[in-house]
Design an enzyme around this catalytic site. Structure first.
Site, PDB file in Angstrom:
ATOM      1  N   CYS A  72      38.474 -30.835  -4.368  1.00 54.42           N
ATOM      2  CA  CYS A  72      39.008 -30.425  -3.070  1.00 54.42           C
ATOM      3  C   CYS A  72      40.528 -30.408  -3.079  1.00 54.42           C
ATOM      4  O   CYS A  72      41.192 -31.392  -2.737  1.00 54.42           O
ATOM      5  CB  CYS A  72      38.504 -31.331  -1.957  1.00 54.42           C
ATOM      6  SG  CYS A  72      39.040 -30.775  -0.317  1.00 54.42           S
TER       7      CYS A  72
ATOM      8  N   CYS B 185      38.172 -24.196   1.465  1.00 55.85           N
ATOM      9  CA  CYS B 185      38.859 -25.449   1.742  1.00 55.85           C
ATOM     10  C   CYS B 185      39.298 -25.448   3.200  1.00 55.85           C
ATOM     11  O   CYS B 185      40.282 -24.794   3.553  1.00 55.85           O
ATOM     12  CB  CYS B 185      40.054 -25.611   0.818  1.00 55.85           C
ATOM     13  SG  CYS B 185      40.856 -27.224   0.968  1.00 55.85           S
TER      14      CYS B 185
END
Length: 468
Positions: A216, A396
């Site tokens: 991430c 994201c």
């Protein structure tokens, strides 16, 4: 023309509203079913499934890893071929919804919201093999467990995940979770982030990001934005110096989203420091030391005082994977970036963070990869060539404050791949709808859609000949 334009937009809005209503109804039904009949414990169905798997040593498919990638691809395969025998090897009895850890650290979620028993997450019809893999004998179609037990397979899917290398930073592991040092990347430490944020009224807050790739890519910034927005709400942000030390050349790898992120940093008066790599943490004295790079070389060291330090560690392959025959020289699962098939073994596929593909390492990427792997694996089993192609999609949701998200969605070569029309949700700008998706809908989509084999908006549509 204007009437037609209005009609199209009106109908699109109605369809989207209907979709959200369906999601809400199904989510509520699942909630009540879990609350009244399961209560998070070991279900009767799960117990029976485990009993039927105890003596199995041969599977049509063995999946290494019971995280998002392993369970999603298992569900996708079973959705297509319910009678196929799949063994999922996973050592942890606790399944973590990792995208939710940022919200735990931001005080939006409770720790319990991201935990589920693994046995209740393994798709119905698959066997959970609790333990760790020691060796992969790809030439013999076998995997060996640390216990010495061997399992044979016709096909292997490698989804072992990655390793968070906290030990790579001197002094970090010893002080993590105390002395003001925290990380949302560990489920047991993420609640400490929220504790620190609430208690900090003045002083210095430092947030770090190592060189890519990491799990991430927006995670380090999310922690900073959620913390800073809380401090602003409490009226103490002016008393706190916020610093972001990033060992990369810019805020985000895709330039389309950088302007919105720069605006967020400006709004919180963040001191941005690029090419700064955390190398040492002195927790007792609350000092963090960074190597400062220029033209690829360390030109000096910088030591910063802190009252709160949020650390994202370097990421790499798991130790046991580094010498396996299915990985590249760096230890990543070596796959074709489109078909996700091993470059060395036709009956081996990879999925998720452990692969050497150039996509963002996110659960959203797994959601798009799983149907591709499932289709291609079954095609190879049937003597066909794998033609379904993964386009590099990753998402994201950058939580720039506690009510808005910059929804970054892109694929290989930085191509923007938005899920919604721009008039409804412009991913390059902060949006309230993006926050609702992130905080309210994504956990349901993860547990009750993706891990159940439902492929909403992610069925394979690209083919290899179109992706070359």
């Amino acid at each position: 023309f204007f009437f037609f334009f209005f009609l199209v937009h009106f109908c699109s809005s109605l369809l989207l509203l209907f979709f959200f209503c369906v999601v809400v109804v199904v989510a509520l039904m699942n909630f009540f079913v879990r609350t009244l009949f399961n209560r998070g414990g070991l279900s009767t169905v799960a117990s029976r499934r485990l009993l039927s798997c105890e003596s199995a040593r041969k599977f049509d498919v063995v999946v290494i890893g019971g995280g998002a990638g392993g369970l999603a691809v298992t569900a996708s395969i079973l959705a297509r071929e319910p009678t196929i025998r799949i063994g999922v090897i996973e050592p942890s009895a606790d399944h973590i919804y990792q995208p939710g850890l940022t919200l735990v650290g931001g005080g939006i979620f409770k720790s319990k919201d991201v935990h589920r028993p693994t046995v209740n997450c393994v798709p119905k019809g698959a066997c959970w093999i609790e333990g760790k893999v020691k060796n992969i004998f790809a030439d013999d179609n076998e995997v060996e467990m640390e216990s010495g037990t061997k399992y044979s397979y016709d096909f292997l899917v490698a989804a072992p995940g990655v390793q968070l290398n906290f030990d790579a930073v001197e002094g970090l592991a010893e002080t993590l979770g105390k002395n003001g040092v925290t990380s949302n990347y560990l489920p047991e430490v993420a609640p400490y982030t929220w504790e620190l944020v609430q208690n900090l009224k003045s002083g210095k807050a430092v947030f770090t990001q190592p060189i890519m790739p990491i799990k991430c890519a927006g995670g380090p910034q999310k922690a900073m934005y959620l913390s800073s927005d809380y401090w602003r709400e409490q009226g103490v942000l002016d008393n706190i110096d916020v610093t972001f030390c990033n060992n990369n050349p810019g805020l985000f790898g895709n330039p389309a989203y950088v302007p919105a992120l720069k605006d967020a940093c400006s709004g919180y008066d963040v001191d941005l420091k690029f090419f700064h790599n955390l190398v040492k943490v002195d927790g007792e004295n609350k000092k963090a030391t960074f190597d400062v790079y220029e033209d690829g070389k360390v030109i000096k060291q910088l030591t910063l005082d802190f009252d709160m330090l949020h650390v994202v560690p370097p990421t790499g392959p798991l130790d046991f994977m580094k010498n396996q025959p299915i990985v590249d020289g760096a230890g990543w699962v070596d796959v074709n970036p489109f078909t996700m098939q091993s470059k060395k073994y036709a009956n081996v596929f990879g999925i998720g963070d452990a692969c050497n593909t150039a996509n963002a390492k996110t659960a959203a990427a797994v959601r798009k990869q799983a149907p591709v792997v499932a289709e291609n694996l079954l095609d190879v089993r049937d003597g066909k060539e794998p033609i379904c192609a993964y386009d590099g999609y990753g998402s994201c949701p950058l939580t720039v404050d506690r009510q808005h998200v910059v929804l970054a969605e892109f694929g290989y070569d930085g191509k923007l791949l938005p899920s919604f029309p721009k008039w409804l949700l412009d991913g390059t700008k902060p949006s309230r709808l993006g926050w609702i998706l992130k905080a309210d809908f994504m956990p349901f989509i993860y547990f009750d859609v993706m891990l159940k084999g439902h492929e909403w908006l992610c069925k394979p549509t690209h083919h290899l000949n179109k992706s070359k």
